[in-house]
Design a protein around this motif. Structure first.
Motif, short mmCIF file in Angstrom:
data_model
loop_
_atom_site.label_atom_id
_atom_site.label_comp_id
_atom_site.label_asym_id
_atom_site.label_seq_id
_atom_site.Cartn_x
_atom_site.Cartn_y
_atom_site.Cartn_z
N SER A 148 0.86 -1.19 0.00
CA SER A 148 0.00 0.00 0.00
C SER A 148 0.89 1.24 0.00
N PHE A 149 0.33 2.34 -0.39
CA PHE A 149 0.99 3.62 -0.19
C PHE A 149 0.47 4.17 1.12
N TYR A 150 1.35 4.31 2.08
CA TYR A 150 0.91 4.67 3.43
C TYR A 150 2.04 5.46 4.09
N GLN A 151 1.78 6.72 4.37
CA GLN A 151 2.85 7.60 4.88
C GLN A 151 3.05 7.42 6.39
N PRO A 152 4.31 7.48 6.84
CA PRO A 152 4.55 7.45 8.29
C PRO A 152 4.12 8.77 8.93
N LYS A 153 4.00 8.78 10.23
CA LYS A 153 3.70 10.02 10.97
C LYS A 153 4.96 10.83 11.21
N ALA A 154 6.09 10.13 11.22
CA ALA A 154 7.39 10.81 11.38
C ALA A 154 8.48 9.81 10.99
N VAL A 155 9.64 10.36 10.62
CA VAL A 155 10.81 9.52 10.31
C VAL A 155 11.97 10.05 11.15
N TYR A 156 12.56 9.19 11.97
CA TYR A 156 13.71 9.59 12.80
C TYR A 156 14.95 8.91 12.24
N ILE A 157 15.77 9.70 11.60
CA ILE A 157 17.00 9.19 10.98
C ILE A 157 18.17 9.56 11.88
N ASP A 158 18.62 8.59 12.64
CA ASP A 158 19.77 8.82 13.53
C ASP A 158 20.99 8.18 12.86
N PRO A 159 21.90 9.01 12.33
CA PRO A 159 23.05 8.44 11.60
C PRO A 159 23.87 7.47 12.44
N SER A 160 23.84 7.59 13.77
CA SER A 160 24.66 6.69 14.59
C SER A 160 24.15 5.25 14.55
N PHE A 161 22.91 5.04 14.10
CA PHE A 161 22.45 3.65 13.91
C PHE A 161 23.35 2.90 12.93
N LEU A 162 23.94 3.67 12.00
CA LEU A 162 24.74 3.02 10.94
C LEU A 162 26.07 2.48 11.46
N ASP A 163 26.47 2.93 12.65
CA ASP A 163 27.79 2.55 13.17
C ASP A 163 27.96 1.04 13.33
N THR A 164 26.85 0.32 13.49
CA THR A 164 26.96 -1.12 13.77
C THR A 164 26.85 -1.97 12.50
N LEU A 165 26.71 -1.31 11.34
CA LEU A 165 26.61 -2.09 10.10
C LEU A 165 27.99 -2.57 9.66
N PRO A 166 28.05 -3.74 9.03
CA PRO A 166 29.35 -4.20 8.51
C PRO A 166 29.87 -3.19 7.48
N PRO A 167 31.12 -2.73 7.59
CA PRO A 167 31.62 -1.65 6.71
C PRO A 167 31.52 -1.98 5.22
N LYS A 168 31.79 -3.23 4.85
CA LYS A 168 31.81 -3.54 3.42
C LYS A 168 30.41 -3.35 2.82
N ARG A 169 29.38 -3.81 3.54
CA ARG A 169 28.02 -3.69 3.04
C ARG A 169 27.64 -2.22 2.87
N GLU A 170 28.07 -1.39 3.83
CA GLU A 170 27.73 0.04 3.75
C GLU A 170 28.43 0.71 2.58
N TYR A 171 29.67 0.30 2.31
CA TYR A 171 30.40 0.89 1.19
C TYR A 171 29.66 0.58 -0.11
N VAL A 172 29.22 -0.65 -0.26
CA VAL A 172 28.51 -1.04 -1.48
C VAL A 172 27.17 -0.31 -1.56
N ALA A 173 26.45 -0.20 -0.44
CA ALA A 173 25.15 0.47 -0.45
C ALA A 173 25.29 1.93 -0.83
N GLY A 174 26.40 2.56 -0.41
CA GLY A 174 26.59 3.97 -0.71
C GLY A 174 27.08 4.23 -2.11
N SER A 175 27.55 3.20 -2.78
CA SER A 175 28.17 3.43 -4.09
C SER A 175 27.27 3.02 -5.24
#
Ligand SMILES: NC(=O)c1ccc[n+]([C@@H]2O[C@H](COP(=O)([O-])OP(=O)(O)OC[C@H]3O[C@@H](n4cnc5c(N)ncnc54)[C@H](O)[C@@H]3O)[C@@H](O)[C@H]2O)c1
Length: 176
Positions: A148-175
């Motif tokens: 469905s198309f259904y909008q959230p009430k808010a989006v909280y993007i905390d960049p520090s959540f990314l600190d625990t991701l495996p670095p290689k996966r993040e590099y590929v996701a960003g590129s």
């Protein structure tokens, strides 16, 4: 940083995207945090410490795209009914795009639609999947075919959540 979103369709929809450290959030209704064991292991405690509500239920679903399906949605719905969530209750999607898509879809159909909040924890979900309101699950005919198309009430993007991701996966996701 706060980015206001306004969608001018028949019924105007407004919500904010916050790009910052997760703030304290206070609710006067029941809240369910939908997440998976991987993300919960890293971030659930901090999110729980940030939220105040009459009841906070944690709904953990298995980790993986293969679980982004109706069986998992039905299991989330069951947990919400068992905990007597009502039409004012709120879901929080804590995880990557799989959790966000599934939680948004579940929110869109629980008692004909309840509010949900996105807390995206992967790069892809922070820059793409958590915004725009596309929700859904896969079936044997293909990806994201039920939704469905259904909008959230808010989006909280905390960049520090990314600190625990495996670095290689993040590099590929960003590129790509
Ligand atoms: N709705 C949309 O507009 C939209 C747009 C793009 C993609 N998508 C959907 O997004 C999904 C892919 O999302 P994804 O790439 O985020 O994958 P994902 O949600 O499967 O997350 C990838 C892996 O990272 C783990 N993870 C998540 N956050 C973590 C963290 N902070 N630390 C450590 N591990 C973490 C997850 O548990 C998972 O194992 C697909 O199902 C796709 O269809 C939706």
């Amino acid at each position: 940083m706060r980015i206001p979103i306004a969608i001018n369709n028949k019924k105007e929809i407004k919500y904010d995207i916050y790009i910052q450290s997760l703030p304290k959030l206070k609710f006067n209704t029941k809240v369910a945090i939908v997440t998976n064991p991987t993300v919960a292991g890293f971030h659930l405690k901090r999110v729980l410490d940030s939220i105040e509500a009459p009841l906070i239920k944690v709904v953990e679903v298995p980790d993986g795209e293969e679980y982004k399906n109706m069986d998992t949605v039905l299991s989330i719905l069951d947990e919400l009914f068992e905990a007597k969530f009502d039409r004012k209750s709120i879901l929080i999607a804590l995880g990557g795009g799989v959790i966000g898509d599934m939680t948004g879809f579940t929110a869109s159909i629980y008692q004909r639609g309840i509010d949900f909040i996105q807390m995206p924890t992967t790069l892809l979900s922070q820059v793409d999947a958590s915004v725009g309101g596309k929700t859904g699950v896969n079936n044997r005919f293909g990806k994201n075919l039920i939704g469905s198309f259904y909008q959230p009430k808010a989006v909280y993007i905390d960049p520090s959540f990314l600190d625990t991701l495996p670095p290689k996966r993040e590099y590929v996701a960003g590129s790509c």
